[in-house]
Design a protein around this motif. Structure first.
Motif, PDB file in Angstrom:
ATOM      1  N   GLY A 158       0.788  -1.215   0.000  1.00  0.00           N
ATOM      2  CA  GLY A 158       0.000   0.000   0.000  1.00  0.00           C
ATOM      3  C   GLY A 158       0.822   1.267   0.000  1.00  0.00           C
ATOM      4  N   ASN A 159       2.128   1.154   0.146  1.00  0.00           N
ATOM      5  CA  ASN A 159       3.018   2.305   0.049  1.00  0.00           C
ATOM      6  C   ASN A 159       3.453   2.509  -1.395  1.00  0.00           C
ATOM      7  OD1 ASN A 159       3.039   2.866   2.880  1.00  0.00           O
ATOM      8  ND2 ASN A 159       4.446   1.136   3.166  1.00  0.00           N
ATOM      9  N   LEU A 160       4.209   3.565  -1.619  1.00  0.00           N
ATOM     10  CA  LEU A 160       4.702   3.798  -2.976  1.00  0.00           C
ATOM     11  C   LEU A 160       5.480   2.588  -3.477  1.00  0.00           C
ATOM     12  CD1 LEU A 160       6.010   7.487  -3.062  1.00  0.00           C
ATOM     13  CD2 LEU A 160       4.078   6.523  -4.303  1.00  0.00           C
ATOM     14  N   ALA A 161       5.266   2.260  -4.743  1.00  0.00           N
ATOM     15  CA  ALA A 161       5.955   1.116  -5.338  1.00  0.00           C
ATOM     16  C   ALA A 161       7.465   1.362  -5.349  1.00  0.00           C
ATOM     17  CB  ALA A 161       5.455   0.898  -6.766  1.00  0.00           C
ATOM     18  N   PRO A 162       8.256   0.309  -5.122  1.00  0.00           N
ATOM     19  CA  PRO A 162       9.710   0.477  -5.211  1.00  0.00           C
ATOM     20  C   PRO A 162      10.132   0.810  -6.639  1.00  0.00           C
ATOM     21  CG  PRO A 162       9.126  -1.842  -4.984  1.00  0.00           C
ATOM     22  CD  PRO A 162       7.869  -1.063  -4.778  1.00  0.00           C
ATOM     23  N   ASP A 163      11.246   1.524  -6.727  1.00  0.00           N
ATOM     24  CA  ASP A 163      11.813   1.855  -8.029  1.00  0.00           C
ATOM     25  C   ASP A 163      12.587   0.662  -8.574  1.00  0.00           C
ATOM     26  OD1 ASP A 163      10.879   4.461  -7.961  1.00  0.00           O
ATOM     27  OD2 ASP A 163      12.675   5.220  -6.981  1.00  0.00           O
ATOM     28  N   MET A 164      12.514   0.471  -9.883  1.00  0.00           N
ATOM     29  CA  MET A 164      13.357  -0.488 -10.570  1.00  0.00           C
ATOM     30  C   MET A 164      14.037   0.259 -11.712  1.00  0.00           C
ATOM     31  SD  MET A 164      14.669  -3.501 -11.049  1.00  0.00           S
ATOM     32  CE  MET A 164      13.769  -4.459  -9.823  1.00  0.00           C
ATOM     33  N   PRO A 186      23.302   4.353 -27.665  1.00  0.00           N
ATOM     34  CA  PRO A 186      23.700   3.034 -27.179  1.00  0.00           C
ATOM     35  C   PRO A 186      23.295   2.726 -25.750  1.00  0.00           C
ATOM     36  CG  PRO A 186      25.623   4.452 -27.528  1.00  0.00           C
ATOM     37  CD  PRO A 186      24.436   5.232 -27.951  1.00  0.00           C
ATOM     38  N   PHE A 187      22.970   3.753 -24.963  1.00  0.00           N
ATOM     39  CA  PHE A 187      22.662   3.502 -23.553  1.00  0.00           C
ATOM     40  C   PHE A 187      21.561   4.425 -23.056  1.00  0.00           C
ATOM     41  CE2 PHE A 187      23.012   4.705 -19.120  1.00  0.00           C
ATOM     42  CZ  PHE A 187      22.920   3.479 -18.490  1.00  0.00           C
ATOM     43  N   LEU A 188      20.668   3.865 -22.253  1.00  0.00           N
ATOM     44  CA  LEU A 188      19.683   4.616 -21.475  1.00  0.00           C
ATOM     45  C   LEU A 188      19.505   3.903 -20.144  1.00  0.00           C
ATOM     46  CD1 LEU A 188      16.784   5.127 -24.057  1.00  0.00           C
ATOM     47  CD2 LEU A 188      18.311   6.934 -23.209  1.00  0.00           C
ATOM     48  N   ARG A 189      19.130   4.671 -19.123  1.00  0.00           N
ATOM     49  CA  ARG A 189      18.619   4.017 -17.921  1.00  0.00           C
ATOM     50  C   ARG A 189      17.108   4.172 -17.937  1.00  0.00           C
ATOM     51  NH1 ARG A 189      19.889   6.434 -12.248  1.00  0.00           N
ATOM     52  NH2 ARG A 189      17.838   7.393 -12.588  1.00  0.00           N
ATOM     53  N   ILE A 190      16.407   3.065 -17.850  1.00  0.00           N
ATOM     54  CA  ILE A 190      14.954   3.052 -17.857  1.00  0.00           C
ATOM     55  C   ILE A 190      14.483   2.940 -16.413  1.00  0.00           C
ATOM     56  CG2 ILE A 190      12.898   1.938 -18.769  1.00  0.00           C
ATOM     57  CD1 ILE A 190      14.800   3.045 -20.924  1.00  0.00           C
ATOM     58  N   ASP A 191      13.744   3.931 -15.946  1.00  0.00           N
ATOM     59  CA  ASP A 191      13.283   3.956 -14.557  1.00  0.00           C
ATOM     60  C   ASP A 191      11.812   3.539 -14.506  1.00  0.00           C
ATOM     61  OD1 ASP A 191      15.778   4.986 -14.250  1.00  0.00           O
ATOM     62  OD2 ASP A 191      15.151   6.965 -13.549  1.00  0.00           O
ATOM     63  N   LEU A 192      11.544   2.447 -13.804  1.00  0.00           N
ATOM     64  CA  LEU A 192      10.191   1.913 -13.692  1.00  0.00           C
ATOM     65  C   LEU A 192       9.712   1.981 -12.251  1.00  0.00           C
ATOM     66  CD1 LEU A 192      10.579  -1.346 -15.837  1.00  0.00           C
ATOM     67  CD2 LEU A 192       9.959   0.956 -16.621  1.00  0.00           C
ATOM     68  N   LEU A 193       8.404   1.891 -12.091  1.00  0.00           N
ATOM     69  CA  LEU A 193       7.776   1.734 -10.785  1.00  0.00           C
ATOM     70  C   LEU A 193       7.189   0.327 -10.736  1.00  0.00           C
ATOM     71  CD1 LEU A 193       5.985   5.187 -10.794  1.00  0.00           C
ATOM     72  CD2 LEU A 193       8.012   4.579  -9.456  1.00  0.00           C
ATOM     73  N   ALA A 194       7.697  -0.485  -9.818  1.00  0.00           N
ATOM     74  CA  ALA A 194       7.290  -1.898  -9.737  1.00  0.00           C
ATOM     75  C   ALA A 194       6.058  -2.000  -8.845  1.00  0.00           C
ATOM     76  CB  ALA A 194       8.435  -2.753  -9.201  1.00  0.00           C
ATOM     77  N   GLY A 195       4.884  -1.736  -9.419  1.00  0.00           N
ATOM     78  CA  GLY A 195       3.646  -1.697  -8.667  1.00  0.00           C
ATOM     79  C   GLY A 195       3.010  -3.056  -8.496  1.00  0.00           C
ATOM     80  N   VAL A 196       1.985  -3.111  -7.644  1.00  0.00           N
ATOM     81  CA  VAL A 196       1.277  -4.355  -7.386  1.00  0.00           C
ATOM     82  C   VAL A 196       0.551  -4.833  -8.642  1.00  0.00           C
ATOM     83  CG1 VAL A 196      -0.823  -3.207  -6.547  1.00  0.00           C
ATOM     84  CG2 VAL A 196      -0.252  -5.520  -5.746  1.00  0.00           C
ATOM     85  N   ASN A 197       0.216  -3.906  -9.539  1.00  0.00           N
ATOM     86  CA  ASN A 197      -0.469  -4.263 -10.788  1.00  0.00           C
ATOM     87  C   ASN A 197       0.461  -4.266 -11.991  1.00  0.00           C
ATOM     88  OD1 ASN A 197      -3.070  -4.504  -9.573  1.00  0.00           O
ATOM     89  ND2 ASN A 197      -3.214  -2.264  -9.511  1.00  0.00           N
TER      90      ASN A 197
END
Length: 359
Positions: free
Chosen positions: A207-213, A282-293
């Motif tokens: 229920g808290n903010l999703a961790p970053d991936m 050639p490079f990027l960092r992709i920042d995601l939110l690893a949510g419950v859904n």
């Protein structure tokens, strides 16, 4: 025509002159010692080929290619002297600067998060619902359960969770503010001049903010997955778990406070592949939110921190440097074969006159 002439040394303050020259002399003496050892190792008949190669690899490891002497050029190629993620990133940033001077802007730093979401949607990547899109501060309406952030920025500066009582929790510092302008000032963001996004807060299973991936992506090939829990470590520090492409635990950063983590979430690698293979760098960092859904796009970061000397471990720097070179080769082949990157350019454009500025 460019004239190559000996440049006169610019005047250096006397109090620094001796120290500067002493540091330079120490560096040059260190290089001379390395080259003497290289010659000795190459000529030692008592060494096996394996021992010789291992010793030469260690001697060449701290060198950049500008240090290679003519007699050892082939050794430099054989041992991949100068292969470094840090160096490749610096070279890419220099190249982007030269491109910009000629009217082309490709994956700059200070990325525009509005465009990142447009790019993600176009490629079928899940993104959080957006309630306000690049608006001025006076038009921003706070609503509980949302994230507000400036359209341009990095390192979570000026990013806040709007809580049930409409107070603002800083994602970066975990400080809470009751006044929006006070919160922006604390983050060093000009609330009036900046444009703002208000988007759905992605939640985790607790229920808290999703961790970053955060994913290091090398033109279609994920190389590193970094799971982050914000503010749960010692003295409110972030904790990290780092995984290789196969899900194995790896240790890549000297400064991270580590945790066991939950592993690579389903779909994260595919999202990174899709976004990076459709971007002409050639490079990027992709920042995601690893949510419950599931995973949602947070932002795309072309020039991440935590990659410099003293941060990234030397072995990781070398391995990611190899991945960077491979990515450059694949990208060049695709460009030579006519790949257009139409999705990327339709969103970001290629020059200041075509990058869809916000009104």
């Amino acid at each position: 025509m460019t004239k190559f002439v000996e440049q006169k040394t610019k005047q250096i303050p006397v109090k620094y002159d001796d120290n500067i020259q002493s540091a330079i002399n120490s560096h040059l003496d260190g290089l001379r010692q390395i080259w003497r050892l290289v010659r000795t190792v190459k000529m030692d008949p008592k060494l096996t080929e394996s021992e010789r190669n291992e010793s030469l690899a260690r001697l060449f490891a701290p060198l950049s290619y500008k240090d290679i002497q003519q007699n050892f050029v082939m050794d430099g190629i054989k041992h991949d002297v100068g292969v470094s993620f840090r160096s490749s990133m610096a070279n890419m940033m220099r190249l982007k600067r030269r491109l910009r001077q000629r009217g082309y802007v490709i994956a700059p730093g200070g990325n525009n998060k509005v465009h990142d979401f447009q790019f993600g949607r176009q490629l079928g990547i899940p993104v959080p619902r957006t309630f306000a899109d690049g608006v001025r501060a006076e038009m921003l309406q706070l609503r509980a359960g949302t994230i507000i952030k400036p359209t341009q920025g990095a390192n979570s500066q000026g990013v806040y969770l709007v809580q049930d009582d409409l107070s603002l929790l800083s994602i970066k510092t975990r400080m809470t503010y009751n006044d929006f302008e006070e919160a922006a000032r604390a983050a060093g963001v000009d609330a009036v001049k900046s444009r703002w996004i208000c988007e759905e807060a992605v939640l985790g299973a607790d229920g808290n903010l999703a961790p970053d991936m955060k994913i290091y992506a090398f033109y279609g090939e994920p190389g590193l997955f970094i799971e982050i829990e914000r503010g749960t470590g010692k003295n409110g520090r972030n904790r990290h778990a780092t995984f290789g492409p196969g899900g194995d635990r790896v240790d890549v950063n000297l400064k991270y406070e580590m945790m066991s983590g939950n592993g690579i979430p389903e779909g994260a690698a595919d999202i990174a592949r899709t976004l990076s293979i459709n971007t002409p760098v050639p490079f990027l960092r992709i920042d995601l939110l690893a949510g419950v859904n599931g995973c949602f796009l947070g932002e795309i970061t072309p020039h991440p921190g935590d990659t410099y000397a003293g941060d990234l471990r030397d072995q990781a720097d070398r391995e990611f440097g190899e991945m960077f070179l491979e990515a450059e080769a694949r990208l060049l082949i695709d460009l030579l074969e006519g790949k257009s990157f139409s999705s990327y350019f339709s969103v970001y454009g290629a020059s200041p006159s075509t990058t869809h500025p916000r009104s």
